[in-house]
Design an enzyme around this catalytic site. Structure first.
Site, PDB file in Angstrom:
ATOM      1  N   LYS A 204      -8.329 -12.976  31.564  1.00 31.66           N
ATOM      2  CA  LYS A 204      -9.444 -12.952  30.417  1.00 31.66           C
ATOM      3  C   LYS A 204     -10.841 -12.982  31.042  1.00 31.66           C
ATOM      4  CE  LYS A 204     -11.706 -13.871  26.775  1.00 31.66           C
ATOM      5  NZ  LYS A 204     -12.184 -13.154  25.427  1.00 31.66           N
ATOM      6  N   CYS A 258     -20.184 -14.990  25.302  1.00 29.70           N
ATOM      7  CA  CYS A 258     -18.764 -14.444  26.096  1.00 29.70           C
ATOM      8  C   CYS A 258     -19.021 -13.949  27.661  1.00 29.70           C
ATOM      9  CB  CYS A 258     -17.820 -13.734  25.525  1.00 29.70           C
ATOM     10  SG  CYS A 258     -17.452 -14.007  23.931  1.00 29.70           S
TER      11      CYS A 258
HETATM   12  N1  SAJ Z   1     -24.523  -4.847  26.648  1.00 24.02           N
HETATM   13  C1  SAJ Z   1     -25.483  -4.165  27.408  1.00 24.02           C
HETATM   14  N2  SAJ Z   1     -24.998  -2.828  28.112  1.00 24.02           N
HETATM   15  C2  SAJ Z   1     -23.845  -2.403  27.542  1.00 24.02           C
HETATM   16  C3  SAJ Z   1     -22.945  -3.315  26.624  1.00 24.02           C
HETATM   17  C4  SAJ Z   1     -23.387  -4.505  26.177  1.00 24.02           C
HETATM   18  O1  SAJ Z   1     -26.638  -4.526  27.748  1.00 24.02           O
HETATM   19  O2  SAJ Z   1     -23.508  -1.265  28.056  1.00 24.02           O
HETATM   20  C5  SAJ Z   1     -25.050  -6.375  26.265  1.00 24.02           C
HETATM   21  C6  SAJ Z   1     -24.927  -6.538  24.905  1.00 24.02           C
HETATM   22  O3  SAJ Z   1     -26.355  -5.915  24.196  1.00 24.02           O
HETATM   23  C7  SAJ Z   1     -24.906  -7.819  24.537  1.00 24.02           C
HETATM   24  C8  SAJ Z   1     -23.931  -8.249  25.530  1.00 24.02           C
HETATM   25  O4  SAJ Z   1     -23.957  -7.094  26.544  1.00 24.02           O
HETATM   26  O5  SAJ Z   1     -26.235  -8.371  24.487  1.00 24.02           O
HETATM   27  C9  SAJ Z   1     -22.428  -8.559  25.371  1.00 24.02           C
HETATM   28  O6  SAJ Z   1     -22.104  -7.853  24.115  1.00 24.02           O
HETATM   29  P1  SAJ Z   1     -20.428  -6.929  24.052  1.00 24.02           P
HETATM   30  O7  SAJ Z   1     -20.467  -6.208  22.928  1.00 24.02           O
HETATM   31  O8  SAJ Z   1     -20.224  -6.425  25.398  1.00 24.02           O
HETATM   32  O9  SAJ Z   1     -19.642  -8.150  24.133  1.00 24.02           O
HETATM   33  P2  SAJ Z   1     -19.252  -9.448  23.318  1.00 24.02           P
HETATM   34  O10 SAJ Z   1     -19.800 -10.581  23.957  1.00 24.02           O
HETATM   35  O11 SAJ Z   1     -19.711  -9.347  21.748  1.00 24.02           O
HETATM   36  O12 SAJ Z   1     -17.618  -9.581  23.312  1.00 24.02           O
HETATM   37  C10 SAJ Z   1     -17.017  -9.630  24.609  1.00 24.02           C
HETATM   38  C11 SAJ Z   1     -15.920  -8.577  24.492  1.00 24.02           C
HETATM   39  N3  SAJ Z   1     -15.213  -8.283  25.615  1.00 24.02           N
HETATM   40  C12 SAJ Z   1     -15.140  -7.084  26.272  1.00 24.02           C
HETATM   41  O13 SAJ Z   1     -15.577  -6.072  25.572  1.00 24.02           O
HETATM   42  C13 SAJ Z   1     -14.679  -6.876  27.769  1.00 24.02           C
HETATM   43  C14 SAJ Z   1     -14.700  -8.776  23.300  1.00 24.02           C
HETATM   44  O14 SAJ Z   1     -13.735  -7.907  23.804  1.00 24.02           O
HETATM   45  C15 SAJ Z   1     -14.168 -10.352  23.636  1.00 24.02           C
HETATM   46  O15 SAJ Z   1     -13.252 -10.816  22.919  1.00 24.02           O
HETATM   47  C16 SAJ Z   1     -15.391 -11.325  23.678  1.00 24.02           C
HETATM   48  O16 SAJ Z   1     -16.377 -10.848  24.728  1.00 24.02           O
HETATM   49  C17 SAJ Z   1     -15.023 -12.590  23.993  1.00 24.02           C
HETATM   50  O17 SAJ Z   1     -14.888 -13.492  23.126  1.00 24.02           O
HETATM   51  O18 SAJ Z   1     -14.594 -12.781  25.239  1.00 24.02           O
END
Ligand code: SAJ
Length: 416
Positions: A204, A258
């Site tokens: 995870k 997360c």
């Molecule tokens: N972000 C970037 N560049 C990217 C992708 C994301 O700067 O290319 C930033 C986003 O803007 C945001 C942050 O990263 O600020 C996180 O966003 P996210 O959409 O990547 O993730 P979370 O935190 O909303 O959800 C994640 C997910 N994990 C993965 O995709 C591996 C989700 O599946 C998990 O269930 C969740 O964390 C969790 O609860 O752990």
């Protein structure tokens, strides 16, 4: 195993999970220490904004198979879905809610019960923290069963992902694994993979760490693109045409509860350089955007900055750990006048105002969140600005359209 499930923690994951179990014929008692949440649910009011959740929870409550309570009671299965925040003083997991949920379970635990941890935790938490609390007269493995079944759902599309994503279950033994798999199979259409407790905890964390390190790579590229006078966005787009490459996107920083947190759980008490460096790079991004703004405004006295987007990512109302928070702090330290607008976020540490009021008299517009509304932004939405400067940290507006109307548009990582 009987049919009654007790879910501890009715937040972003606990509430959808409890409702899905109830819809699929289990009797579910949801327990939360927050009396307001319990009262709201029993009145049929849902406090989380997620596609389809409102109807699901209301249906579960009116069916009589889901009730919310302030106190734990005896059940066949206990699911722990409480928060595991980061203790920012030492970048370690704060397990106080997991510990208090385990203590509650201990008080009603009976022979034959199954305890499932959903919350994200550092490796070995089940073995070294939860089992020792629960083993008060009863023995894990012979008297009760225990497993870790981390959630994998993305906020904004939680229900769909809870139902359709594959899942990992780590059990203390085969029986713990099989009982947990049988339970989750009632709503989980994805494949379910079985392993041991600590491997599941680590998998995870690695999922979110992979994303964090990959985003750091993109952010590093955005920073070094200046030296080569190129666009990091185009480089990523082209590099990703390779069938085995998937570089993520740069931005003003990583928010949410997360991705910016889980890597720390993985490296607790280790000297893992790469993961710590990635965290440092991503945490440096609000300051990087701040420097771009400062450079642009160096000749403007008492500038007014307008931040577009307080949410940590597009199309959600969640501002937790949003890079906007740090960026606004840095601007306010300079005594700049900062206004914040966001079409989704309702409550934030700064006032959220409408876009027209927010951009009125602005010296610089900074796009922090790539909400779909901002992809459609046009120069006429910004008629009130004093100084036609837009800093787009997400590469989400149509740059040419704005330039045609006399705007200067600076896209993070684009130095072409
Ligand atoms: N972000 C970037 N560049 C990217 C992708 C994301 O700067 O290319 C930033 C986003 O803007 C945001 C942050 O990263 O600020 C996180 O966003 P996210 O959409 O990547 O993730 P979370 O935190 O909303 O959800 C994640 C997910 N994990 C993965 O995709 C591996 C989700 O599946 C998990 O269930 C969740 O964390 C969790 O609860 O752990």
């Amino acid at each position: 195993m009987g049919d009654k499930i007790c879910v501890l923690g009715l937040g972003y994951m606990g509430l959808p999970t409890a409702s899905l179990f109830s819809k699929n014929c289990y009797d579910v008692v949801g327990v939360d220490v927050d009396k307001n949440k319990v009262d709201s649910l029993n009145k049929g009011e849902v406090y989380i904004d997620e596609k389809g959740l409102n109807e699901l929870v209301k249906g579960a409550i009116s069916s009589g198979r889901f009730t919310a309570k302030g106190e734990i009671e005896e059940a066949d299965v206990f699911i722990i879905a409480v928060p595991t925040p980061l203790d920012k003083k030492n970048n370690k997991a704060d397990l106080k809610y997991v510990i208090s949920a385990s203590e509650m379970i201990k008080s009603v635990l009976k022979k034959g019960n199954l305890v499932i941890l959903e919350s994200t935790v550092p490796p070995n938490t089940c073995k070294n923290v939860i089992i020792p609390i629960l083993e008060d007269g009863l023995k894990a493995g012979s008297d009760f069963f225990i497993s870790h079944c981390p959630e994998r759902a993305i906020p904004g599309n939680t229900l769909h992902e809870l139902i359709n994503n594959d899942r990992i279950i780590g059990g203390l033994d085969e029986e713990s694994c099989n009982k947990t798999k049988k339970l989750y199979s009632c709503f989980c259409k994805g494949d379910i993979f079985l392993t041991d407790l600590t491997t599941a905890e680590t998998a995870k964390l690695m999922e979110n760490t992979y994303r964090d390190v990959n985003i750091a790579l993109a952010n590093e590229l955005a920073k070094i693109s200046e030296k080569f006078k190129i666009s990091a966005w185009e480089v990523i787009e082209l590099a990703n045409k390779h069938p085995r490459v998937n570089i993520h996107l740069p931005g003003p920083g990583v928010g949410g509860h997360c991705i910016a947190i889980d890597p720390w759980f993985l490296v607790e008490n280790t000297d893992a350089d790469l993961i710590k460096t990635a965290r440092k790079i991503n945490d440096s991004m609000p300051n990087h955007v701040f420097k771009i703004i400062s450079e642009e405004l160096k000749d403007v006295k008492n500038p007014k900055i307008t931040v577009l987007g307080a949410a940590y990512k597009p199309d959600v109302d969640d501002p937790r750990e949003s890079p906007a928070i740090e960026l606004i702090k840095l601007c306010e330290k300079e005594k700049w006048n900062v206004s914040v607008t966001d079409p989704h976020v309702k409550s934030f540490e700064s006032d959220i105002i409408g876009i027209d009021e927010a951009v009125d008299g602005a010296d610089c517009i900074v796009i922090v969140t790539d909400h779909k509304e901002y992809h459609k932004l046009s120069p006429k939405d910004l008629v009130g600005v004093k100084n036609k400067v837009v800093i787009d940290s997400r590469n989400c507006i149509d740059k040419r359209k704005f330039e045609k109307e006399g705007f200067k548009v600076i896209v993070l990582g684009d130095y072409r």
